[in-house]
Design a protein around this motif. Structure first.
Motif, short mmCIF file in Angstrom:
data_model
loop_
_atom_site.label_atom_id
_atom_site.label_comp_id
_atom_site.label_asym_id
_atom_site.label_seq_id
_atom_site.Cartn_x
_atom_site.Cartn_y
_atom_site.Cartn_z
N LEU A 78 85.95 -14.03 -13.71
CA LEU A 78 86.02 -13.59 -12.33
C LEU A 78 87.33 -12.87 -12.06
N TYR A 79 88.42 -13.33 -12.67
CA TYR A 79 89.67 -12.61 -12.52
C TYR A 79 89.58 -11.22 -13.12
N ALA A 80 88.85 -11.09 -14.24
CA ALA A 80 88.64 -9.75 -14.81
C ALA A 80 87.86 -8.88 -13.83
N GLN A 81 86.88 -9.48 -13.14
CA GLN A 81 86.14 -8.74 -12.13
C GLN A 81 87.04 -8.34 -10.97
N VAL A 82 87.95 -9.24 -10.60
CA VAL A 82 88.90 -8.94 -9.53
C VAL A 82 89.79 -7.77 -9.93
N LEU A 83 90.27 -7.79 -11.19
CA LEU A 83 91.11 -6.68 -11.65
C LEU A 83 90.33 -5.37 -11.62
N PHE A 84 89.04 -5.44 -11.97
CA PHE A 84 88.22 -4.23 -11.92
C PHE A 84 88.17 -3.68 -10.50
N LEU A 85 88.00 -4.57 -9.53
CA LEU A 85 87.90 -4.12 -8.15
C LEU A 85 89.25 -3.62 -7.62
N PHE A 86 90.32 -4.33 -7.97
CA PHE A 86 91.63 -3.96 -7.46
C PHE A 86 92.16 -2.68 -8.10
N LEU A 87 91.93 -2.54 -9.40
CA LEU A 87 92.54 -1.43 -10.13
C LEU A 87 91.58 -0.29 -10.41
N GLY A 88 90.28 -0.58 -10.52
CA GLY A 88 89.33 0.46 -10.86
C GLY A 88 88.76 1.18 -9.66
N VAL A 89 88.36 0.41 -8.66
CA VAL A 89 87.71 1.02 -7.49
C VAL A 89 88.62 2.02 -6.78
N PRO A 90 89.92 1.71 -6.55
CA PRO A 90 90.77 2.73 -5.92
C PRO A 90 90.82 4.04 -6.69
N GLY A 91 90.83 3.95 -8.02
CA GLY A 91 90.84 5.17 -8.82
C GLY A 91 89.55 5.96 -8.66
N ALA A 92 88.41 5.25 -8.63
CA ALA A 92 87.13 5.94 -8.45
C ALA A 92 87.05 6.58 -7.06
N VAL A 93 87.51 5.85 -6.05
CA VAL A 93 87.50 6.42 -4.69
C VAL A 93 88.41 7.64 -4.62
N LEU A 94 89.54 7.56 -5.29
CA LEU A 94 90.47 8.68 -5.29
C LEU A 94 89.87 9.90 -5.97
N ALA A 95 89.17 9.66 -7.09
CA ALA A 95 88.52 10.78 -7.76
C ALA A 95 87.43 11.39 -6.88
N ALA A 96 86.72 10.54 -6.13
CA ALA A 96 85.71 11.06 -5.20
C ALA A 96 86.36 11.88 -4.09
N LEU A 97 87.51 11.41 -3.59
CA LEU A 97 88.23 12.18 -2.57
C LEU A 97 88.71 13.51 -3.13
N LEU A 98 89.13 13.51 -4.40
CA LEU A 98 89.52 14.76 -5.03
C LEU A 98 88.34 15.73 -5.07
N THR A 99 87.16 15.19 -5.41
CA THR A 99 85.97 16.05 -5.43
C THR A 99 85.68 16.62 -4.06
N ALA A 100 85.81 15.77 -3.03
CA ALA A 100 85.58 16.25 -1.67
C ALA A 100 86.60 17.32 -1.27
N ALA A 101 87.85 17.14 -1.70
CA ALA A 101 88.88 18.12 -1.38
C ALA A 101 88.61 19.44 -2.09
N VAL A 102 88.17 19.35 -3.34
CA VAL A 102 87.86 20.56 -4.10
C VAL A 102 86.70 21.30 -3.44
N ALA A 103 85.66 20.54 -3.09
CA ALA A 103 84.52 21.18 -2.43
C ALA A 103 84.91 21.73 -1.06
N GLY A 104 85.80 21.01 -0.37
CA GLY A 104 86.22 21.46 0.95
C GLY A 104 87.08 22.69 0.91
N ALA A 105 87.73 22.96 -0.24
CA ALA A 105 88.57 24.14 -0.34
C ALA A 105 87.76 25.43 -0.18
#
Length: 885
Positions: free
Chosen positions: A277-304
């Motif tokens: 469960l701690y490994a799952q927590v690390l996935f959520l804490f460290l992985g999800v922000p990166g995925a969200v950030l990459a999605a925001l990058l995609t939105a910014a690229v498309a928005g350009a």
């Protein structure tokens, strides 16, 4: 028509489509990589827990049950690979005579093992000397009796005459704690330590010697069945724990209560499921922000390219194309970038897995990797739909040609700025963080012995609010600075743009919305890189600290209890590679009725062999508290638990009862409470005491050393340990820190987090560089018409290049400053909130300066490359540029 439209996009909008697909690929690759690693990690934890157990189950036969019938029932149980009967009886004492000297011990335990026991359970008994057949002594027992193979030992059983037996070998019992457990008793009722004296006998000899004991008192001889299982288990430790505990209860039912099962395998899986469960927590804490950030990058690229897309839609509608067909074209564009980015991301994840773990599936099964790939591909389509299709549909409903050409600089400030949403989010974040501290940041709730465990997702709210609040606050600050800082911008950009400085400042002020968006995106990417790298560096630091605390030093030589080796024996341990040898006394002392470990140290030199951190102590630094031990010999460092239990105040007298080596009785020795020690090398995690070794030796009449801590300078630990084992033989236990790294702490620390760290940090650098370079490059590319018109109006190439560089420098300054502050705040919160991952908790976060320098260099390089490329493109003749556009 759709095919023709897609071909046209691929031919004329290649850069924009490629950049959007790249953002989606980063999202997919990160989710696939971390998800596959999470699944593989859980499987690794389960397999490691299974391998760590020598005897899966210890089924104790209950009074009144027929042993042969119970054994047959156990062997016929599904999932049982082998079952061996084991007998156990308490001895009243052991004795041996060697070299004219008689050695005696107190009570011990005699085990009766069948002939095939060591083959069935190879990890339960490890041969150190002699042969593995016949009468065997545990290593500590052999040291207590000064016995070796070939010597005769006398075993005294209750109610019988002493039996003289010839020793065949000396063995180690690696899992003595579970081997001598009180089967069926709760954890708090288990023995605090295994017995000091153990004799192992062949089953037939054991039965013959214990027959009179069993006849007089049947309860004196305990019969157990040791069981090895081969039933397949789920990959998830929690599911495996549930399956094993259910099977253990089923066995008790099948035998009609004839046995009570000591579930060693379940206990190992119980610890592993919490780590999973701690490994799952690390996935959520460290992985999800990166995925969200990459999605925001995609939105910014498309928005350009939003303005260009609106113009294209307006032109299509002007020529009579119905909205439904325009929406179909936008759907096709989203599908192209989504599928392309998804497949590319899956390929990148596979390459990263093979590079970091030697397997495209990250060491897990192919099925799990395919499942995560399919999930990530759906995520790619969702990101493409949100970034490309939804904005197109929104514009389709409300856009006109006039709106497509509207000027963003005239737009009012966002409504959330007027309501102060950023300040509200940050205030709530602080309240949530403070509330989380009340339960010591406990994220994983796993009551011992309870199949159901859970994660307190409330703790995720604090970092999430910090992300959102800090992003909005940075947006506000950048927006206001660009809106009201035109005079300052004009002065700062004058060296680059000359007489065009005022125009440059006005242009950046007019474009404050897109510039604020770009600065926030860059800052969040940098914050992700900073927080992830600081957490991973701190994790590695604390894993090493945990190993060093458990082992004591680079190499530790432990003397068996009962030996009288003094500090002078340290000279024999100076083999090649050893820089310093530090003796460490180990005694047992009574604090009132509480028996605790007492460690006698040499205050002036103890720090030379092991790393003592200020975080290990309270009420002063490590150096200050050791100085108190040196200045006042009767000073005593006490654990926090003992201070609370006995309500001690600094300077209080603490009377300890210690064994006097001269009289072999307990005597009262006065100490004075001088400070708190929370952690100490080789010490247990609960109550213990640290005192001046010279004072302990003087008051007890013995300077016997329990362990020697060897400093090798952090290198060649394994080789030094091997040399000492050859030199000392089985008379002492030699351990090195490389062994401790794989056995101490949790199974979470044993997973290959080094590979995961490389993947996370690699993606963080890519995201940072992409947010810096791609967003700026596309933003500048969309303004080529503006640059061409500026040139027609009289701007020189130098001034135009200065305008572009000034915008890039502004973005760099805002992004780096914001990213540093937000990243530092996030890393501090992550380390605090994830305290349960660390053992012990860190005093300070580790800072990976080299990685941070690489990240900054990559960011600046990406921004510089984008700006220089735009400046080079701006030098083209305006007529050509306007004709192409």
């Amino acid at each position: 028509m759709i095919a023709a439209w897609v071909r046209g996009l691929l031919r004329h909008r290649t850069g924009r489509l490629a950049a959007t697909a790249a953002g989606i690929a980063l999202t997919v690759a990160l989710v696939t990589a971390l998800g596959s690693f999470l699944t593989a990690s859980k499987s690794t934890m389960t397999a490691r827990a299974v391998r760590s157990v020598a005897v899966d189950w210890q089924a104790e036969i209950q009074p009144g049950a027929a042993p042969d019938a119970v054994l047959a029932a156990v062997r016929g149980t599904p999932g049982v690979r082998a079952a061996e009967p084991v007998g156990l009886v308490r001895s009243t004492g052991l004795q041996t005579t060697t070299a004219g000297s008689t050695q005696s011990t107190g009570p011990g335990v005699v085990l009766g093992l069948p002939d095939g026991y060591r083959r069935t359970f190879p990890g339960a008994v490890r041969l150190l000397a002699g042969t593995g057949a016949g009468v065997l002594l545990a290593q500590q027992t052999a040291a207590n009796l000064h016995a070796a193979p070939g010597d005769t030992v006398t075993v005294q059983l209750p109610g019988t005459t002493p039996a003289s037996l010839t020793v065949s070998g000396v063995v180690d019992l690696p899992q003595a704690d579970s081997l001598f457990q009180k089967v069926g008793a709760p954890p708090q009722s288990q023995p605090s330590a295994p017995p000091d004296n153990v004799v192992l006998l062949p089953r037939d000899l054991f039965t013959r010697l214990t027959a009179p004991v069993a006849a007089a008192d049947p309860a004196a001889v305990t019969a157990q069945i040791h069981i090895a299982r081969d039933a397949p288990l789920p990959a998830d430790p929690a599911a495996a724990y549930t399956a094993v505990t259910a099977a253990a209860r089923n066995l008790e039912v099948r035998t009609s209560g004839g046995v009570v099962v000591g579930d060693n395998l379940g206990a190992a899986l119980d610890a592993a499921r919490k780590d999973a469960l701690y490994a799952q927590v690390l996935f959520l804490f460290l992985g999800v922000p990166g995925a969200v950030l990459a999605a925001l990058l995609t939105a910014a690229v498309a928005g350009a390219g939003a303005d260009r897309r609106r113009q294209e839609q307006a032109l299509l509608r002007t020529r009579g194309l119905p909205p439904r067909r325009v929406a179909a074209l936008a759907t096709a564009e989203a599908a192209v970038v989504g599928i392309t980015g998804g497949l590319l991301g899956i390929a990148i994840a596979a390459i990263a897995g093979r590079a970091a773990f030697g397997s495209a599936s990250f060491g897990g099964g192919a099925g799990a990797a395919l499942a995560w790939s399919a999930t990530a591909l759906l995520l790619a389509l969702a990101v493409a739909g949100a970034s490309v299709l939804l904005p197109a549909l929104r514009d389709l409903r409300s856009s006109t040609v006039a709106q497509a050409r509207r000027e963003v600089g005239r737009a009012r400030s966002p409504r959330w700025m007027r309501y102060g949403l950023d300040f509200v989010l940050l205030a709530v974040c602080l309240l949530v963080f403070k509330a989380s501290s009340s339960n010591q940041y406990a994220l994983v709730l796993a009551p011992e012995g309870v199949p159901s465990i859970s994660v307190s997702y409330w703790a995720f709210l604090g970092p999430a609010l910090l992300w959102l609040g800090s992003a909005l606050l940075l947006w506000r600050l950048t927006y206001l600075a660009l809106a009201h800082g035109k005079p300052l911008l004009s002065r700062l950009t004058r060296p680059l743009t000359g007489t065009l400085a005022s125009t440059t400042a006005a242009s950046m002020s007019r474009r404050r919305r897109p510039l604020a968006h770009a600065a926030v995106l860059l800052a969040l990417a940098l914050a992700f890189a900073v927080s992830t790298s600081l957490f991973n560096a701190t994790y590695r630091q604390q894993a090493e600290v945990d190993a060093r605390l458990s082992n004591g030093a680079d190499v530790t030589v432990t003397q068996p209890p009962g030996t009288s080796t003094g500090p002078g024996a340290a000279s024999a341990l100076h083999v090649a590679g050893v820089r310093h040898v530090e003796p460490l006394q180990h005694r047992f002392a009574y604090v009132g009725a509480d028996l605790q470990d007492l460690y006698g140290v040499r205050p002036a030199t103890i720090a030379s062999a092991t790393s003592l951190q200020d975080a290990y102590f309270a009420g002063g630094t490590a150096r200050a508290l050791l100085g108190r031990l040196a200045a006042r010999p009767d000073a005593l460092l006490v654990s926090e638990e003992t201070v609370k239990d006995f309500r001690l105040a600094p300077g209080d007298t603490v009377n300890l009862r210690l064994k006097d080596d001269r009289t072999q009785t307990l005597r009262t020795v006065p100490f004075h409470y001088a400070g708190i020690v929370k952690e100490f090398p080789t010490a247990p995690k609960d109550s213990f005491l640290v005192a001046n070794a010279e004072y302990v030796a003087r008051t007890t009449g013995s300077d016997a050393v329990g362990a020697f801590l060897l400093d090798t300078g952090g290198t060649h630990q394994h080789g030094v340990a091997a040399a000492l084992r050859r030199k000392l033989g089985p008379s002492a236990t030699v351990t090195d820190i490389t062994q401790a790294r794989s056995t101490v702490g949790s199974s979470l620390t044993a997973v290959d987090l080094a590979g995961l760290t490389r993947i996370e940090l690699g993606f963080a650098v890519l995201l940072t560089a992409a947010c810096a370079g791609i967003v700026l490059a596309l933003g500048l590319a969309e303004r080529r018409r503006t640059f061409a018109i500026t040139t027609v109006l009289g701007a020189t190439r130098r001034q135009l290049r200065g305008l572009i560089l000034a915008e890039a420098f502004t973005l760099t300054a805002a992004g780096l400053a914001g990213g540093a502050v937000v990243g530092w705040a996030l890393s501090q919160m992550l380390v605090k909130v994830l305290t349960g991952v660390f053992d012990p908790p860190p005093a300070t976060a580790a800072v990976p300066w080299a990685y941070l320098a690489v990240t900054v260099v990559a960011t600046v390089a990406a921004l510089t490359a984008a700006a220089l490329n735009a400046a080079r493109r701006s030098s083209r003749p305006p007529v050509e540029e306007l004709r192409e556009l």
